[in-house]
Design a protein around this motif. Structure first.
Motif, PDB file in Angstrom:
ATOM      1  N   GLY A 191       0.788  -1.225   0.000  1.00 20.12           N
ATOM      2  CA  GLY A 191       0.000   0.000   0.000  1.00 20.12           C
ATOM      3  C   GLY A 191       0.820   1.275   0.000  1.00 20.12           C
ATOM      4  O   GLY A 191       0.343   2.323   0.437  1.00 20.12           O
ATOM      5  N   VAL A 192       2.058   1.200  -0.498  1.00 28.00           N
ATOM      6  CA  VAL A 192       2.958   2.356  -0.475  1.00 28.00           C
ATOM      7  C   VAL A 192       2.940   3.068  -1.829  1.00 28.00           C
ATOM      8  O   VAL A 192       2.393   2.572  -2.816  1.00 28.00           O
ATOM      9  N   LEU A 193       3.564   4.239  -1.865  1.00 29.40           N
ATOM     10  CA  LEU A 193       3.806   4.894  -3.138  1.00 29.40           C
ATOM     11  C   LEU A 193       4.702   4.004  -4.000  1.00 29.40           C
ATOM     12  O   LEU A 193       5.590   3.320  -3.475  1.00 29.40           O
ATOM     13  N   PRO A 194       4.518   3.991  -5.310  1.00 33.48           N
ATOM     14  CA  PRO A 194       5.444   3.243  -6.165  1.00 33.48           C
ATOM     15  C   PRO A 194       6.827   3.894  -6.117  1.00 33.48           C
ATOM     16  O   PRO A 194       6.970   5.081  -6.432  1.00 33.48           O
ATOM     17  N   PRO A 195       7.859   3.164  -5.714  1.00 32.71           N
ATOM     18  CA  PRO A 195       9.156   3.800  -5.490  1.00 32.71           C
ATOM     19  C   PRO A 195      10.064   3.895  -6.712  1.00 32.71           C
ATOM     20  O   PRO A 195      11.089   4.567  -6.659  1.00 32.71           O
ATOM     21  N   GLY A 196       9.701   3.244  -7.829  1.00 35.06           N
ATOM     22  CA  GLY A 196      10.647   3.117  -8.930  1.00 35.06           C
ATOM     23  C   GLY A 196      11.116   4.418  -9.538  1.00 35.06           C
ATOM     24  O   GLY A 196      12.321   4.620  -9.755  1.00 35.06           O
ATOM     25  N   ASP A 197      10.205   5.327  -9.868  1.00 31.35           N
ATOM     26  CA  ASP A 197      10.613   6.601 -10.468  1.00 31.35           C
ATOM     27  C   ASP A 197      11.387   7.454  -9.477  1.00 31.35           C
ATOM     28  O   ASP A 197      12.295   8.207  -9.859  1.00 31.35           O
ATOM     29  N   LEU A 198      11.042   7.354  -8.188  1.00 31.84           N
ATOM     30  CA  LEU A 198      11.792   8.070  -7.156  1.00 31.84           C
ATOM     31  C   LEU A 198      13.217   7.541  -7.077  1.00 31.84           C
ATOM     32  O   LEU A 198      14.180   8.299  -6.948  1.00 31.84           O
ATOM     33  N   ARG A 199      13.363   6.220  -7.176  1.00 35.92           N
ATOM     34  CA  ARG A 199      14.688   5.597  -7.153  1.00 35.92           C
ATOM     35  C   ARG A 199      15.530   6.068  -8.335  1.00 35.92           C
ATOM     36  O   ARG A 199      16.709   6.399  -8.198  1.00 35.92           O
ATOM     37  N   MET A 200      14.920   6.101  -9.529  1.00 35.44           N
ATOM     38  CA  MET A 200      15.670   6.516 -10.714  1.00 35.44           C
ATOM     39  C   MET A 200      16.127   7.967 -10.608  1.00 35.44           C
ATOM     40  O   MET A 200      17.228   8.322 -11.053  1.00 35.44           O
ATOM     41  N   ALA A 201      15.287   8.808 -10.016  1.00 40.19           N
ATOM     42  CA  ALA A 201      15.679  10.201  -9.826  1.00 40.19           C
ATOM     43  C   ALA A 201      16.862  10.309  -8.865  1.00 40.19           C
ATOM     44  O   ALA A 201      17.813  11.064  -9.103  1.00 40.19           O
ATOM     45  N   LEU A 202      16.821   9.545  -7.778  1.00 37.44           N
ATOM     46  CA  LEU A 202      17.939   9.550  -6.834  1.00 37.44           C
ATOM     47  C   LEU A 202      19.220   9.047  -7.495  1.00 37.44           C
ATOM     48  O   LEU A 202      20.308   9.594  -7.271  1.00 37.44           O
ATOM     49  N   ALA A 203      19.107   8.020  -8.318  1.00 43.58           N
ATOM     50  CA  ALA A 203      20.288   7.488  -9.006  1.00 43.58           C
ATOM     51  C   ALA A 203      20.896   8.543  -9.926  1.00 43.58           C
ATOM     52  O   ALA A 203      22.123   8.662 -10.039  1.00 43.58           O
ATOM     53  N   ALA A 204      20.043   9.326 -10.596  1.00 47.92           N
ATOM     54  CA  ALA A 204      20.533  10.367 -11.497  1.00 47.92           C
ATOM     55  C   ALA A 204      21.279  11.464 -10.755  1.00 47.92           C
ATOM     56  O   ALA A 204      22.157  12.118 -11.321  1.00 47.92           O
ATOM     57  N   LEU A 205      20.935  11.670  -9.475  1.00 48.04           N
ATOM     58  CA  LEU A 205      21.552  12.734  -8.685  1.00 48.04           C
ATOM     59  C   LEU A 205      22.845  12.287  -8.013  1.00 48.04           C
ATOM     60  O   LEU A 205      23.501  13.095  -7.352  1.00 48.04           O
ATOM     61  N   CYS A 206      23.212  11.016  -8.157  1.00 51.09           N
ATOM     62  CA  CYS A 206      24.473  10.543  -7.584  1.00 51.09           C
ATOM     63  C   CYS A 206      25.650  11.181  -8.315  1.00 51.09           C
ATOM     64  O   CYS A 206      25.587  11.441  -9.519  1.00 51.09           O
ATOM     65  N   GLY A 207      26.727  11.409  -7.586  1.00 51.91           N
ATOM     66  CA  GLY A 207      27.902  12.038  -8.175  1.00 51.91           C
ATOM     67  C   GLY A 207      28.695  11.113  -9.064  1.00 51.91           C
ATOM     68  O   GLY A 207      28.423   9.908  -9.172  1.00 51.91           O
ATOM     69  N   ASP A 208      29.702  11.671  -9.711  1.00 54.87           N
ATOM     70  CA  ASP A 208      30.547  10.907 -10.617  1.00 54.87           C
ATOM     71  C   ASP A 208      31.778  10.325  -9.926  1.00 54.87           C
ATOM     72  O   ASP A 208      32.638   9.733 -10.593  1.00 54.87           O
ATOM     73  N   ASP A 209      31.866  10.493  -8.600  1.00 54.95           N
ATOM     74  CA  ASP A 209      32.992   9.925  -7.870  1.00 54.95           C
ATOM     75  C   ASP A 209      32.706   8.450  -7.550  1.00 54.95           C
ATOM     76  O   ASP A 209      31.654   7.904  -7.914  1.00 54.95           O
ATOM     77  N   GLU A 210      33.643   7.800  -6.861  1.00 52.27           N
ATOM     78  CA  GLU A 210      33.495   6.374  -6.563  1.00 52.27           C
ATOM     79  C   GLU A 210      32.253   6.113  -5.716  1.00 52.27           C
ATOM     80  O   GLU A 210      31.519   5.143  -5.939  1.00 52.27           O
ATOM     81  N   TRP A 211      32.013   6.982  -4.717  1.00 52.85           N
ATOM     82  CA  TRP A 211      30.847   6.811  -3.853  1.00 52.85           C
ATOM     83  C   TRP A 211      29.553   6.873  -4.663  1.00 52.85           C
ATOM     84  O   TRP A 211      28.693   6.005  -4.577  1.00 52.85           O
ATOM     85  N   GLY A 212      29.433   7.926  -5.470  1.00 58.35           N
ATOM     86  CA  GLY A 212      28.217   8.100  -6.248  1.00 58.35           C
ATOM     87  C   GLY A 212      28.003   6.999  -7.272  1.00 58.35           C
ATOM     88  O   GLY A 212      26.890   6.484  -7.421  1.00 58.35           O
ATOM     89  N   ASN A 213      29.053   6.640  -7.987  1.00 59.55           N
ATOM     90  CA  ASN A 213      28.928   5.584  -8.995  1.00 59.55           C
ATOM     91  C   ASN A 213      28.532   4.256  -8.365  1.00 59.55           C
ATOM     92  O   ASN A 213      27.704   3.514  -8.904  1.00 59.55           O
ATOM     93  N   THR A 214      29.134   3.955  -7.218  1.00 62.10           N
ATOM     94  CA  THR A 214      28.848   2.678  -6.566  1.00 62.10           C
ATOM     95  C   THR A 214      27.403   2.620  -6.091  1.00 62.10           C
ATOM     96  O   THR A 214      26.677   1.652  -6.366  1.00 62.10           O
TER      97      THR A 214
END
Length: 331
Positions: free
Chosen positions: A59-82
């Motif tokens: 009964g939750v919000l669908p998380p998939g599009d939220l997840r993809m948005a968060l992934a796009a905001l990750c940095g290009d360093d090792e932490w973000g890429n991982t």
């Protein structure tokens, strides 16, 4: 290596990007290169795949599009890429976990632990990932899309059928005549409304027109904020019609459909790819009806596939932000 991304001060304009799925992912991947004051407002109507299963089971919000948005905001360093790879990873097995994305499960776990507070949970996810921006759902209520489609039944091409659900609508072979959200007039997330009203720039699109772009315009409080905000607004076009959903749509037709669903909404600029728009005059006329001008510049990856290149898209947005800043300063 660090375990987060903290800013002493924001740099760049306040930008709010609205959409969902791969289109919003492309936009955010570009915009995070230009500002760290970036907010994504994301659709919550997905009912297919991992998101649909979690939505039905819990009964939750669908998380998939939220997840993809968060992934796009990750940095290009090792932490973000991982961490981007981790949350996008899908299990492949014979059991119940098959097809679930790790990030979907993490988001839902945080919702349960934080008493179903969707905004706070996404903030925690953002801290974990070191996200270069914030992610908000457009509504705290799981939504369904319902549309009137002519020709949905191939055996009755003239008949108009009511099609319910994002997954079904995305695959329809018919012509979408109009759409609505269920429940009707859903409440907007207050933080999303506030972000739109306080922004310097709004970016809508690219993305699946009926299932990722237009739904934002059918949430009354969010639609009102988009009309009333003092922010400048950019409408980013898709690179090609989406099979089924917008088959046969010209770039100008995309604008006409948007105007039909959001009377009174204007845009300063319509962004399209210079190599993929054939009827420039028709697009300019449609853009003028929305109060805006057209900017055509290469934004596709250039390999023949309808995918935006983050670097080219960032260059286009950067040019827009700088040129408009010369005309009039941010508030």
């Amino acid at each position: 290596m660090n375990n987060g991304y903290e800013h002493a001060r924001h740099t760049g304009p306040k930008v709010v990007a609205l959409g969902g799925g791969h289109g919003l992912h492309a936009s955010l991947s570009a915009l995070r290169r230009l500002t760290d004051d970036l907010t994504a407002v994301v659709t919550v109507a997905d009912d297919g795949g991992s998101s649909g299963r979690l939505r039905r089971d819990l009964g939750v919000l669908p998380p998939g599009d939220l997840r993809m948005a968060l992934a796009a905001l990750c940095g290009d360093d090792e932490w973000g890429n991982t961490w981007s790879r981790v949350i996008q990873h899908r299990f492949r097995c014979e059991g119940d976990l098959n097809g679930h994305a790790v990030g979907n499960l993490l988001i839902v776990a945080l919702w349960e632990l934080l008493d179903d507070d969707p905004v706070s949970a996404l903030q925690w996810m953002g801290r974990l990932l070191g996200a270069h921006g914030s992610v908000l759902p457009m509504s705290a209520v799981p939504l369904d899309i319902e549309a009137d489609v002519r020709g949905h039944d191939r055996l009755a091409p003239a008949a108009v059928t009511t099609v319910r659900g994002q997954h079904a609508l995305a695959k329809t072979p018919g012509e979408v005549l109009g759409m609505r959200l269920l429940p009707e007039d859903p409440p907007a997330v207050p933080e999303a409304v506030a972000a739109v009203r306080d922004a310097d720039w709004i970016v809508l699109g690219p993305g699946s027109w009926f299932t990722s772009v237009l739904p934002h315009l059918l949430v009354p409080e969010l639609a009102a904020a988009l009309v009333e905000t003092r922010a400048r607004k950019v409408l980013a076009l898709n690179l090609a019609p989406q099979p089924g959903e917008t088959d046969g749509f010209s770039p100008a037709r995309h604008l006409e459909v948007l105007a039909e669903h959001a009377p009174g909404l204007t845009f300063d600029l319509v962004l399209g790819d210079s190599d993929l728009v054939d009827d420039v005059d028709g697009l300019a006329k449609a853009a003028a009806q929305l109060g805006g001008q057209v900017l055509l510049t290469p934004v596709a990856v250039g390999d023949g596939t309808p995918r935006h290149d983050p670097g080219r898209l960032a260059a286009a947005y950067g040019r827009i932000f700088v040129d408009r800043e010369r005309i009039a300063p941010w508030r």
